[in-house]
Write an enzyme that holds these catalytic residues in place. Structure first.
Site, PDB file in Angstrom:
ATOM      1  N   GLU A 327      43.077  39.104  36.558  1.00 19.57           N
ATOM      2  CA  GLU A 327      42.537  38.829  37.892  1.00 19.57           C
ATOM      3  C   GLU A 327      43.534  39.216  38.992  1.00 19.57           C
ATOM      4  OE1 GLU A 327      39.462  38.019  38.456  1.00 19.57           O
ATOM      5  OE2 GLU A 327      39.025  37.881  36.310  1.00 19.57           O
ATOM      6  N   HIS A 330      43.183  42.796  39.921  1.00 20.44           N
ATOM      7  CA  HIS A 330      42.161  43.068  40.946  1.00 20.44           C
ATOM      8  C   HIS A 330      42.735  42.843  42.351  1.00 20.44           C
ATOM      9  CE1 HIS A 330      38.868  43.779  38.251  1.00 20.44           C
ATOM     10  NE2 HIS A 330      38.923  42.576  37.692  1.00 20.44           N
ATOM     11  N   GLU A 405      37.665  47.288  36.311  1.00 17.37           N
ATOM     12  CA  GLU A 405      37.997  46.380  35.209  1.00 17.37           C
ATOM     13  C   GLU A 405      39.032  47.007  34.285  1.00 17.37           C
ATOM     14  OE1 GLU A 405      37.135  43.255  34.849  1.00 17.37           O
ATOM     15  OE2 GLU A 405      35.991  43.370  36.725  1.00 17.37           O
TER      16      GLU A 405
END
Length: 467
Positions: A327, A330, A405
């Site tokens: 995460e 990202h 991703e």
């Protein structure tokens, strides 16, 4: 786009608006049906692919296939019902009828039925309630039959009803006025309305992103600070390692609704927060045993078996840290900001193209409005007309999201968490009974993430390069 080109010419009157909406509605359904049939055929193959057999047992694979087939069958059924309902609604001049009902409701409430804004507010409320009521039986079946059958549903009927009531109130009280304000901006904006209404939706989105986690989400779930311990220390260490402005760590009681697990980051600027679902690791996150229903009694052996099952679920500390590392990838690569920018460009183009048909009398007349051109009706019809283009855009956006991703996975691998991330992905896939045997075209349209096998293969290659 040929239709858009005719919008400024006299040929607009010749455009078969009703036929286009019917055609595109059916074509959109047929496309979805085609993809689902491909995926069902893929899952119906009795032979388990060799690569999958290395990851899950035959029993685990069979359970995942059964769950995927059930959800696909339900999706095909609900899509067919929804398409038939939409086509029937249009054939019966449903939009014009519902608009007249809204006008009569305005009169009953002592409002001016000639005021489009008041009628728009009432029309939105009626349309939303109609759509919600149509979806109730399907949602009930999905939650209390399919999800329950496969061991995921944890919520009671009373909790489901409570969620529906809260959702209806929030959408009606917040969504209705927002729509009316948007319609007002379109009517006021003149030739450059699309810029003004786009700016309004952007402000609305940013406001919602700020308000939702702090004021709306707590209406549905309980967020508690993550307890002190090894997991909290490791997550804080990870944040410090990447200078991530972590302010708070929460655990949300997702287990009261479903056994599915998740984790996410939210917040603007230097005010980031991390939320972990308690199903991500019941043992580490101190998941409380589900309360027994009234009249339900379990033996000590049954309670012990359930507790052992909960303890066996979920990820270890290094695996949860690796998930958060993904995460943070990202965040480090500004994926959310990039996706937001792309979505806003898409929305701006949508409003601009809507402007080419917003005053087309023939379009409104085709749907029962020979002397009126309500803005909200025009928006609904235009959205149906550009449905095929929207599906293509959706597919492109899914491709970009999957690329992001892969990049976030690479970020975790680069920071020596590849093995833990791979192990976490396998565990989450098993716990969620994820579809492992995916049709490529179905995946390209539906999946925002690469498949488990694709991610594991990419991680393995990156790990080999790193070493």
């Amino acid at each position: 786009f040929a239709v858009m080109a005719m919008a400024e010419s006299s040929a607009m009157a010749e455009v078969p608006w009703f036929g286009l909406v019917m055609l595109f509605t059916v074509l959109a359904w047929l496309w979805e049906l085609y993809l689902s049939v491909r995926q069902v055929r893929r899952l119906s193959d009795p032979n388990r692919p060799a690569k999958i057999s290395e990851i899950v047992s035959e029993e685990e694979y069979a359970k995942a296939v059964a769950y995927s087939l059930d959800t696909l069958s339900f999706s095909m059924m609900s899509d067919a019902i929804g398409t038939m309902a939409s086509v029937t609604f249009y054939l019966m001049d449903g939009l014009a009828w519902l608009w007249r009902v809204a006008e009569h409701a305005a009169i009953a409430l002592g409002l001016d039925p000639r005021n489009e804004l008041w009628v728009t507010l009432l029309f939105f409320t009626l349309y939303f309630l109609k759509s919600t009521a149509e979806g109730f039986p399907l949602e009930l079946y999905q939650t209390f039959v399919i999800e329950h059958r496969h061991g995921f549903n944890q919520q009671t009927l009373s909790l489901w009803v409570s969620d529906q009531i809260k959702t209806i109130l929030l959408v009606t009280l917040l969504g209705g006025p927002a729509l009316v304000l948007g319609v007002l901006i379109i009517q006021w904006g003149g030739d450059y309305f699309y810029i003004y209404v786009w700016a309004f939706t952007l402000v609305l989105l940013l406001t919602f992103m700020t308000v939702y986690p702090n004021l709306i989400a707590p209406l549905f779930d309980t967020f508690t600070p993550l307890q002190e311990g090894e997991l909290r220390s490791e997550l804080e260490k990870l944040a410090a390692e990447h200078t991530f402005p972590l302010k708070k760590l929460f655990v949300v009681d997702g287990s009261k609704r479903s056994s599915h697990s998740n984790a996410y980051i939210f917040g603007f600027g230097a005010n980031k927060r991390v939320v972990l679902y308690d199903t991500l690791c019941p043992k580490l996150l101190m998941l409380e045993p589900k309360k027994e229903e009234e009249g339900e009694e379990k033996t000590e052996a049954q309670k012990k078996e359930e507790q052992e099952k909960r303890n066996a679920m979920g990820c270890s500390v290094p695996e949860i840290v690796a998930i958060l590392g993904h995460e943070l990838g990202h965040w480090a690569m500004s994926h959310v900001t990039k996706q937001l920018a792309i979505a806003q460009v898409h929305l701006l183009i949508f409003f601009y193209l809507y402007g080419t048909v917003m005053h087309a009398p023939s379009m409104f007349a085709a749907f029962g409005f020979p002397s009126q051109q309500p803005t909200v009706i025009g928006l609904l019809l235009f959205a149906s007309i550009v449905a095929p283009v929207e599906q293509a855009v959706h597919m492109a956006q899914q491709s970009l999201t999957r690329r992001f991703e892969y990049q976030a996975d690479a970020f975790a691998v680069e920071h020596k968490r590849g093995a833990s991330l791979a192990a976490a992905l396998i565990k989450i896939s098993k716990d969620n009974k994820s579809n492992l045997n995916v049709d490529p075209l179905w995946s390209a349209y539906h999946n925002s993430h690469p498949t488990l096998l694709e991610r594991l293969e990419a991680i393995e290659k990156l790990e080999a390069k790193r070493k």
